[in-house]
Design a protein around this motif. Sequence first.
Motif, PDB file in Angstrom:
ATOM      1  N   UNK A  78      33.767  43.796  52.161  1.00 21.42           N
ATOM      2  CA  UNK A  78      35.103  43.397  51.734  1.00 21.42           C
ATOM      3  C   UNK A  78      35.093  41.933  51.306  1.00 21.42           C
ATOM      4  N   UNK A  79      35.961  41.612  50.339  1.00 17.38           N
ATOM      5  CA  UNK A  79      36.101  40.211  49.915  1.00 17.38           C
ATOM      6  C   UNK A  79      37.582  39.846  49.907  1.00 17.38           C
ATOM      7  N   UNK A  80      37.862  38.633  50.346  1.00 16.90           N
ATOM      8  CA  UNK A  80      39.212  38.087  50.217  1.00 16.90           C
ATOM      9  C   UNK A  80      39.257  37.403  48.860  1.00 16.90           C
ATOM     10  N   UNK A  81      40.247  37.766  48.039  1.00 13.88           N
ATOM     11  CA  UNK A  81      40.364  37.151  46.710  1.00 13.88           C
ATOM     12  C   UNK A  81      41.558  36.195  46.753  1.00 13.88           C
ATOM     13  N   UNK A  82      41.274  34.937  46.550  1.00 13.95           N
ATOM     14  CA  UNK A  82      42.325  33.927  46.646  1.00 13.95           C
ATOM     15  C   UNK A  82      43.210  33.935  45.402  1.00 13.95           C
ATOM     16  N   UNK A  83      44.335  33.269  45.484  1.00 14.64           N
ATOM     17  CA  UNK A  83      45.230  33.188  44.327  1.00 14.64           C
ATOM     18  C   UNK A  83      46.024  34.473  44.161  1.00 14.64           C
ATOM     19  N   UNK A  84      46.403  34.760  42.929  1.00 16.80           N
ATOM     20  CA  UNK A  84      47.269  35.911  42.684  1.00 16.80           C
ATOM     21  C   UNK A  84      46.570  37.226  42.965  1.00 16.80           C
ATOM     22  N   UNK A  85      45.250  37.213  43.000  1.00 17.05           N
ATOM     23  CA  UNK A  85      44.472  38.437  43.254  1.00 17.05           C
ATOM     24  C   UNK A  85      44.909  39.157  44.509  1.00 17.05           C
ATOM     25  N   UNK A  86      45.441  38.429  45.477  1.00 19.03           N
ATOM     26  CA  UNK A  86      45.875  39.050  46.728  1.00 19.03           C
ATOM     27  C   UNK A  86      47.341  39.448  46.695  1.00 19.03           C
ATOM     28  N   UNK A  87      48.010  39.208  45.600  1.00 19.59           N
ATOM     29  CA  UNK A  87      49.452  39.457  45.585  1.00 19.59           C
ATOM     30  C   UNK A  87      49.883  40.565  44.631  1.00 19.59           C
ATOM     31  N   UNK A  88      48.972  40.995  43.756  1.00 18.31           N
ATOM     32  CA  UNK A  88      49.358  42.071  42.836  1.00 18.31           C
ATOM     33  C   UNK A  88      49.525  43.365  43.619  1.00 18.31           C
ATOM     34  N   UNK A  89      50.634  44.062  43.367  1.00 16.97           N
ATOM     35  CA  UNK A  89      50.841  45.378  43.963  1.00 16.97           C
ATOM     36  C   UNK A  89      50.162  46.449  43.133  1.00 16.97           C
ATOM     37  N   UNK A  90      50.157  47.671  43.687  1.00 12.01           N
ATOM     38  CA  UNK A  90      49.497  48.804  43.034  1.00 12.01           C
ATOM     39  C   UNK A  90      50.500  49.641  42.253  1.00 12.01           C
ATOM     40  N   UNK A  91      50.055  50.104  41.080  1.00 11.29           N
ATOM     41  CA  UNK A  91      50.806  51.135  40.370  1.00 11.29           C
ATOM     42  C   UNK A  91      49.818  52.190  39.894  1.00 11.29           C
ATOM     43  N   UNK A  92      50.161  53.456  40.129  1.00  8.73           N
ATOM     44  CA  UNK A  92      49.244  54.530  39.746  1.00  8.73           C
ATOM     45  C   UNK A  92      49.234  54.740  38.231  1.00  8.73           C
ATOM     46  N   UNK A  93      50.430  54.757  37.625  1.00  9.92           N
ATOM     47  CA  UNK A  93      50.498  55.056  36.184  1.00  9.92           C
ATOM     48  C   UNK A  93      50.925  53.880  35.326  1.00  9.92           C
ATOM     49  N   UNK A  94      51.541  52.845  35.940  1.00  7.50           N
ATOM     50  CA  UNK A  94      52.124  51.773  35.126  1.00  7.50           C
ATOM     51  C   UNK A  94      51.351  50.468  35.252  1.00  7.50           C
ATOM     52  N   UNK A  95      50.104  50.526  35.664  1.00  6.63           N
ATOM     53  CA  UNK A  95      49.420  49.228  35.833  1.00  6.63           C
ATOM     54  C   UNK A  95      49.270  48.554  34.471  1.00  6.63           C
ATOM     55  N   UNK A  96      49.544  47.258  34.473  1.00  2.71           N
ATOM     56  CA  UNK A  96      49.499  46.500  33.214  1.00  2.71           C
ATOM     57  C   UNK A  96      48.505  45.337  33.292  1.00  2.71           C
ATOM     58  N   UNK A  97      47.808  45.255  34.405  1.00  4.75           N
ATOM     59  CA  UNK A  97      46.792  44.216  34.580  1.00  4.75           C
ATOM     60  C   UNK A  97      45.482  44.872  35.024  1.00  4.75           C
ATOM     61  N   UNK A  98      44.398  44.470  34.372  1.00  6.10           N
ATOM     62  CA  UNK A  98      43.065  44.950  34.767  1.00  6.10           C
ATOM     63  C   UNK A  98      42.265  43.762  35.292  1.00  6.10           C
ATOM     64  N   UNK A  99      41.211  44.065  36.030  1.00 12.35           N
ATOM     65  CA  UNK A  99      40.427  42.951  36.568  1.00 12.35           C
ATOM     66  C   UNK A  99      38.937  43.213  36.407  1.00 12.35           C
ATOM     67  N   UNK A 100      38.208  42.108  36.239  1.00 13.48           N
ATOM     68  CA  UNK A 100      36.752  42.207  36.169  1.00 13.48           C
ATOM     69  C   UNK A 100      36.177  41.239  37.190  1.00 13.48           C
ATOM     70  N   UNK A 101      35.064  41.669  37.769  1.00 15.02           N
ATOM     71  CA  UNK A 101      34.463  40.909  38.860  1.00 15.02           C
ATOM     72  C   UNK A 101      33.180  40.269  38.361  1.00 15.02           C
ATOM     73  N   UNK A 102      32.973  39.005  38.665  1.00 15.81           N
ATOM     74  CA  UNK A 102      31.699  38.346  38.386  1.00 15.81           C
ATOM     75  C   UNK A 102      31.003  38.206  39.742  1.00 15.81           C
ATOM     76  N   UNK A 103      30.015  39.086  39.970  1.00 14.33           N
ATOM     77  CA  UNK A 103      29.399  39.139  41.299  1.00 14.33           C
ATOM     78  C   UNK A 103      28.564  37.904  41.592  1.00 14.33           C
TER      79      UNK A 103
END
Length: 172
Positions: A88-113
Motif C-alpha cells: 500500500x502507498x499513501x498518496x499525498x495531496x489531492x490523490x487522497x481526496x478524490x472519491x470513486x465513481x463507477x461510471x462517471x469518473x472524469x479523472x485518470x491517474x498514472x503512476x511513476x514507480x
Amino acid sequence: MSSPINVNLEEDGIALERFTGLVLIMNTPKGRGVFASKPIPAGTTIDICAALVLSPHDAKEHISHTELNNYTYNWPYPTGENGNQTTQAVVFGLGSLFNHSTHQQNVGWTRDLVRQVVTYRTLRDVRQGEELCISYGGHLTFVDADAEELKAEAEAEARDGGEAALARIELV
Ligand SMILES: C[S@@+](CC[C@H](N)C(=O)[O-])C[C@H]1O[C@@H](n2cnc3c(N)ncnc32)[C@H](O)[C@@H]1O
C-alpha cells in the motif's frame, strides 16, 4: 540565509503542478470531495502527488487496522529476482481526496514507480460544479453512494434491451 544546495533542477527535479480552479466540499454523500470551481478542459493535469510506499509488513500489521487504510493505493513492491508483491502507498495531496465513481469518473491517474509520484489528469471536459472522481476499481470497501443511480441505470438498460447496448457500442 541558507546556502543553496547543488541540484540539477532540469534533470533531477520533478515538476509539480496543481490546477487552481478546485474546491473541497465537506459534506457530500461521499464525505469530502473535490469539485471544479471553473470548467476544466480534457487532458488537464489536476495534481502531481508524491507517494509514500509502505512496506508490506507495515501496511498489513499497522495501517490496515486504521482509518488510513481507506486512503491508500495498491502499489507493487519489489521482492528481488524481478518479483513483485502488492503493498500500500499513501498518496499525498489531492490523490487522497478524490472519491470513486463507477461510471462517471472524469479523472485518470498514472503512476511513476521509479519516482514514486502519481499524476492525475482529466479524462474529458469537466463542467463547473462537477465533482472530480477517479475509479477505485471493482472491489469497494464501502457502500457506493451512487448505488441507487447505478441500479436505476442497470434497470433502464435491461428494459431497453439490445437497443441501449447497440447505441453504446456505436458511441465507442
Ligand atoms: C480516499 S477517501 C476520499 C475522501 C473522503 N471522502 C474524505 O472525506 O476524506 C475514500 C473514502 O471516501 C468515501 N467514498 C469515496 N467514494 C465513495 C463513493 N462512491 N460512495 C461512498 N463513499 C465514497 C469512502 O468512505 C472511502 O473510504
